[in-house]
Design a protein around this motif. Structure first.
Motif, PDB file in Angstrom:
ATOM      1  N   MET A  74      -9.962 -13.805  14.817  1.00  0.00           N
ATOM      2  CA  MET A  74      -8.857 -14.723  15.146  1.00  0.00           C
ATOM      3  C   MET A  74      -8.252 -14.339  16.498  1.00  0.00           C
ATOM      4  N   ALA A  75      -8.246 -15.280  17.410  1.00  0.00           N
ATOM      5  CA  ALA A  75      -7.868 -14.983  18.793  1.00  0.00           C
ATOM      6  C   ALA A  75      -6.531 -14.234  18.890  1.00  0.00           C
ATOM      7  N   THR A  76      -5.565 -14.682  18.080  1.00  0.00           N
ATOM      8  CA  THR A  76      -4.223 -14.128  18.182  1.00  0.00           C
ATOM      9  C   THR A  76      -4.186 -12.612  18.013  1.00  0.00           C
ATOM     10  N   PHE A  77      -5.078 -12.104  17.186  1.00  0.00           N
ATOM     11  CA  PHE A  77      -5.020 -10.675  16.898  1.00  0.00           C
ATOM     12  C   PHE A  77      -6.178  -9.907  17.519  1.00  0.00           C
ATOM     13  N   GLY A  78      -6.875 -10.571  18.437  1.00  0.00           N
ATOM     14  CA  GLY A  78      -8.053  -9.967  19.059  1.00  0.00           C
ATOM     15  C   GLY A  78      -7.743  -8.631  19.699  1.00  0.00           C
ATOM     16  N   ASN A  79      -6.687  -8.599  20.479  1.00  0.00           N
ATOM     17  CA  ASN A  79      -6.356  -7.385  21.206  1.00  0.00           C
ATOM     18  C   ASN A  79      -5.940  -6.253  20.259  1.00  0.00           C
ATOM     19  N   LEU A  80      -5.114  -6.601  19.286  1.00  0.00           N
ATOM     20  CA  LEU A  80      -4.671  -5.624  18.289  1.00  0.00           C
ATOM     21  C   LEU A  80      -5.885  -5.051  17.560  1.00  0.00           C
ATOM     22  N   SER A  81      -6.773  -5.948  17.198  1.00  0.00           N
ATOM     23  CA  SER A  81      -7.985  -5.587  16.502  1.00  0.00           C
ATOM     24  C   SER A  81      -8.819  -4.590  17.317  1.00  0.00           C
ATOM     25  N   ASP A  82      -8.977  -4.896  18.599  1.00  0.00           N
ATOM     26  CA  ASP A  82      -9.765  -4.016  19.478  1.00  0.00           C
ATOM     27  C   ASP A  82      -9.114  -2.644  19.593  1.00  0.00           C
ATOM     28  N   ARG A  83      -7.790  -2.649  19.746  1.00  0.00           N
ATOM     29  CA  ARG A  83      -7.090  -1.371  19.913  1.00  0.00           C
ATOM     30  C   ARG A  83      -7.231  -0.499  18.665  1.00  0.00           C
TER      31      ARG A  83
ATOM     32  N   LEU B  18      -1.310  -2.562   5.656  1.00  0.00           N
ATOM     33  CA  LEU B  18      -1.280  -3.826   6.389  1.00  0.00           C
ATOM     34  C   LEU B  18      -1.193  -5.013   5.417  1.00  0.00           C
ATOM     35  N   VAL B  19      -1.948  -4.915   4.339  1.00  0.00           N
ATOM     36  CA  VAL B  19      -1.878  -5.953   3.300  1.00  0.00           C
ATOM     37  C   VAL B  19      -0.443  -6.042   2.782  1.00  0.00           C
ATOM     38  N   GLU B  20       0.182  -4.881   2.608  1.00  0.00           N
ATOM     39  CA  GLU B  20       1.571  -4.866   2.111  1.00  0.00           C
ATOM     40  C   GLU B  20       2.522  -5.583   3.066  1.00  0.00           C
ATOM     41  N   ILE B  21       2.436  -5.276   4.391  1.00  0.00           N
ATOM     42  CA  ILE B  21       3.397  -5.948   5.288  1.00  0.00           C
ATOM     43  C   ILE B  21       3.098  -7.436   5.392  1.00  0.00           C
ATOM     44  N   LEU B  22       1.872  -7.810   5.081  1.00  0.00           N
ATOM     45  CA  LEU B  22       1.547  -9.244   5.124  1.00  0.00           C
ATOM     46  C   LEU B  22       1.910  -9.942   3.822  1.00  0.00           C
ATOM     47  N   GLY B  23       2.518  -9.208   2.912  1.00  0.00           N
ATOM     48  CA  GLY B  23       3.023  -9.847   1.698  1.00  0.00           C
ATOM     49  C   GLY B  23       2.322  -9.436   0.413  1.00  0.00           C
ATOM     50  N   GLY B  24       1.326  -8.574   0.500  1.00  0.00           N
ATOM     51  CA  GLY B  24       0.667  -8.102  -0.723  1.00  0.00           C
ATOM     52  C   GLY B  24      -0.285  -9.132  -1.303  1.00  0.00           C
ATOM     53  N   GLN B  25      -0.004  -9.554  -2.517  1.00  0.00           N
ATOM     54  CA  GLN B  25      -0.826 -10.551  -3.201  1.00  0.00           C
ATOM     55  C   GLN B  25      -0.717 -11.918  -2.534  1.00  0.00           C
ATOM     56  N   GLN B  26      -1.784 -12.683  -2.606  1.00  0.00           N
ATOM     57  CA  GLN B  26      -1.695 -14.063  -2.120  1.00  0.00           C
ATOM     58  C   GLN B  26      -0.726 -14.838  -3.015  1.00  0.00           C
ATOM     59  N   ARG B  27       0.110 -15.655  -2.405  1.00  0.00           N
ATOM     60  CA  ARG B  27       1.038 -16.458  -3.202  1.00  0.00           C
ATOM     61  C   ARG B  27       0.646 -17.929  -3.074  1.00  0.00           C
ATOM     62  N   ARG B  28       0.345 -18.539  -4.204  1.00  0.00           N
ATOM     63  CA  ARG B  28      -0.045 -19.950  -4.187  1.00  0.00           C
ATOM     64  C   ARG B  28       1.178 -20.845  -4.293  1.00  0.00           C
ATOM     65  N   LEU B  29       0.983 -22.121  -4.003  1.00  0.00           N
ATOM     66  CA  LEU B  29       2.064 -23.099  -4.172  1.00  0.00           C
ATOM     67  C   LEU B  29       2.464 -23.150  -5.634  1.00  0.00           C
ATOM     68  N   GLU B  30       3.754 -23.277  -5.873  1.00  0.00           N
ATOM     69  CA  GLU B  30       4.187 -23.455  -7.256  1.00  0.00           C
ATOM     70  C   GLU B  30       4.441 -24.920  -7.521  1.00  0.00           C
TER      71      GLU B  30
ATOM     72  N   ARG C 138      -7.480 -10.713   3.320  1.00  0.00           N
ATOM     73  CA  ARG C 138      -8.486 -11.178   4.269  1.00  0.00           C
ATOM     74  C   ARG C 138      -8.005 -11.032   5.705  1.00  0.00           C
ATOM     75  N   MET C 139      -6.706 -11.316   5.915  1.00  0.00           N
ATOM     76  CA  MET C 139      -6.156 -11.190   7.262  1.00  0.00           C
ATOM     77  C   MET C 139      -6.194  -9.728   7.712  1.00  0.00           C
ATOM     78  N   ALA C 140      -5.835  -8.826   6.810  1.00  0.00           N
ATOM     79  CA  ALA C 140      -5.880  -7.394   7.151  1.00  0.00           C
ATOM     80  C   ALA C 140      -7.310  -6.989   7.496  1.00  0.00           C
ATOM     81  N   SER C 141      -8.273  -7.469   6.721  1.00  0.00           N
ATOM     82  CA  SER C 141      -9.670  -7.118   6.996  1.00  0.00           C
ATOM     83  C   SER C 141     -10.118  -7.670   8.341  1.00  0.00           C
ATOM     84  N   ARG C 142      -9.643  -8.896   8.650  1.00  0.00           N
ATOM     85  CA  ARG C 142     -10.024  -9.471   9.944  1.00  0.00           C
ATOM     86  C   ARG C 142      -9.469  -8.638  11.080  1.00  0.00           C
ATOM     87  N   ILE C 143      -8.212  -8.216  10.921  1.00  0.00           N
ATOM     88  CA  ILE C 143      -7.588  -7.416  11.980  1.00  0.00           C
ATOM     89  C   ILE C 143      -8.302  -6.067  12.131  1.00  0.00           C
TER      90      ILE C 143
END
Ligand code: GDP
Length: 300
Positions: free
Chosen positions: A1-10, A84-96, A293-298
């Motif tokens: 994901m472009a937005t986190f490309g640099n962070l990912s590389d670092r 990282l998963v924790e700061i991104l909210g932990g478990q996925q939260r679906r629409l209620e 998934r986002m944490a893994s991508r980063i």
């Protein structure tokens, strides 16, 4: 994901250095944590989130789980991933969804955040899943907002309830309430209410959003935030949390090349989960947000 490309590389670079070591000394851990801290700050992640994050990583990295690990470097990467998963909210939260339809979803956020586009994306995604959504145009601030929602609705193949002359034009609270009533009558199972934003946080806009929230009592209030707005993300999110109290966050424009770290701070700072990610202008550029998934991508 472009937005986190640099962070990912670092981060990849940091871990590459770590992997050349066998056992890790306290100095190795501190050096690694310092590099992670710099990478996160450079990516615009909010200072308080970075502090909390690196504190936890450091504590765990100096503990038994790393010293007793067969591969200490790999264990540190695993810890970073978990935190990282924790700061991104932990478990996925679906629409209620409401027990008794319609489920009412209100959108809030600054002007240009991507609310109207999101309304179309969400409606299309829900319709594909067998729902019968309708959009309600309660953004009466921008001259083109109602037309824009109609265009988006047509693209998504879902109907739009738009203010009719003499039907509360000029009063977004009335339009929102009438839109929900209309949806009930027409048996739509989800109502998505688009609301007005301003370029900056503004007391009048916030009151209007709060009034709409009170009038329609939504099941979900999604706060849409442009990942490109940088450090302002945190203050904006706090203002909306105090003003309207959202139930979930949508990160938009994750396809951009700005440093998206500030947006990554929002879940941690507000305690509200990131529920969806918007990744482009087309209505299909949209997906439920999975913290893992986002944490893994980063960390890929
Ligand atoms: P609103 O004012 O919050 O309703 O924002 P809009 O939905 O009108 O979006 C503002 C601009 O951002 C429009 O030009 C959209 O096409 C664009 N936009 C919305 N979401 C995304 C996204 O995820 N990625 C990109 N690149 N552009 C987006």
């Amino acid at each position: 994901m472009a937005t986190f490309g640099n962070l990912s590389d670092r981060l990849a670079e940091t871990f590459k250095n770590l992997r050349t070591k066998g056992k890790l000394s306290a100095a190795d851990v501190d050096g690694t944590v310092r590099e992670i801290r710099r990478a996160l700050l450079d990516a615009d992640v909010a200072l308080e989130v970075v502090k909390d994050f690196t504190g936890k990583v450091r504590e765990r990295a100096l503990g038994d789980e790393v010293s007793k690990a067969l591969n200490p470097a790999q264990q540190v990467v695993k810890i970073v991933n978990e935190e990282l998963v924790e700061i991104l909210g932990g478990q996925q939260r679906r629409l209620e969804f409401a027990k008794k339809p319609p489920t009412i979803i209100m959108l809030a956020g600054l002007q240009g955040a991507g609310k109207t586009t999101l309304a179309g994306k969400l409606a299309k995604w829900l319709a594909k899943d067998g729902h019968t959504p309708i959009l309600v145009a309660a953004d009466l601030q921008r001259p083109n907002a109602v037309t824009q929602l109609e265009v988006v609705g047509a693209q998504a193949g879902v109907p739009v309830y738009a203010p009719q002359p003499g039907n509360g034009v000029g009063n977004p609270v009335t339009v929102a309430r009438d839109g929900v009533k209309y949806a009930q009558q027409k048996m739509h199972d989800v109502v998505i209410v688009d609301t007005a934003g301003r370029l900056g946080v503004d007391a009048e806009m916030m009151k209007q959003a709060a009034d709409i929230r009170k009038a329609i009592d939504p099941d979900e209030v999604l706060f849409v935030i442009d990942a490109m707005i940088g450090q302002d993300a945190v203050a904006t999110a706090r203002a909306f949390q105090d003003g309207v109290d959202f139930t979930g966050v949508v990160l938009s424009k994750l396809d951009g090349d700005a440093r998206g770290g500030a947006a990554l701070s929002v879940a941690s700072i507000t305690g509200r989960p990131i529920m969806f990610a918007s990744t482009g202008e087309s209505l299909d550029d949209f997906e439920p947000f999975h913290p893992d998934r986002m944490a893994s991508r980063i960390l890929d």
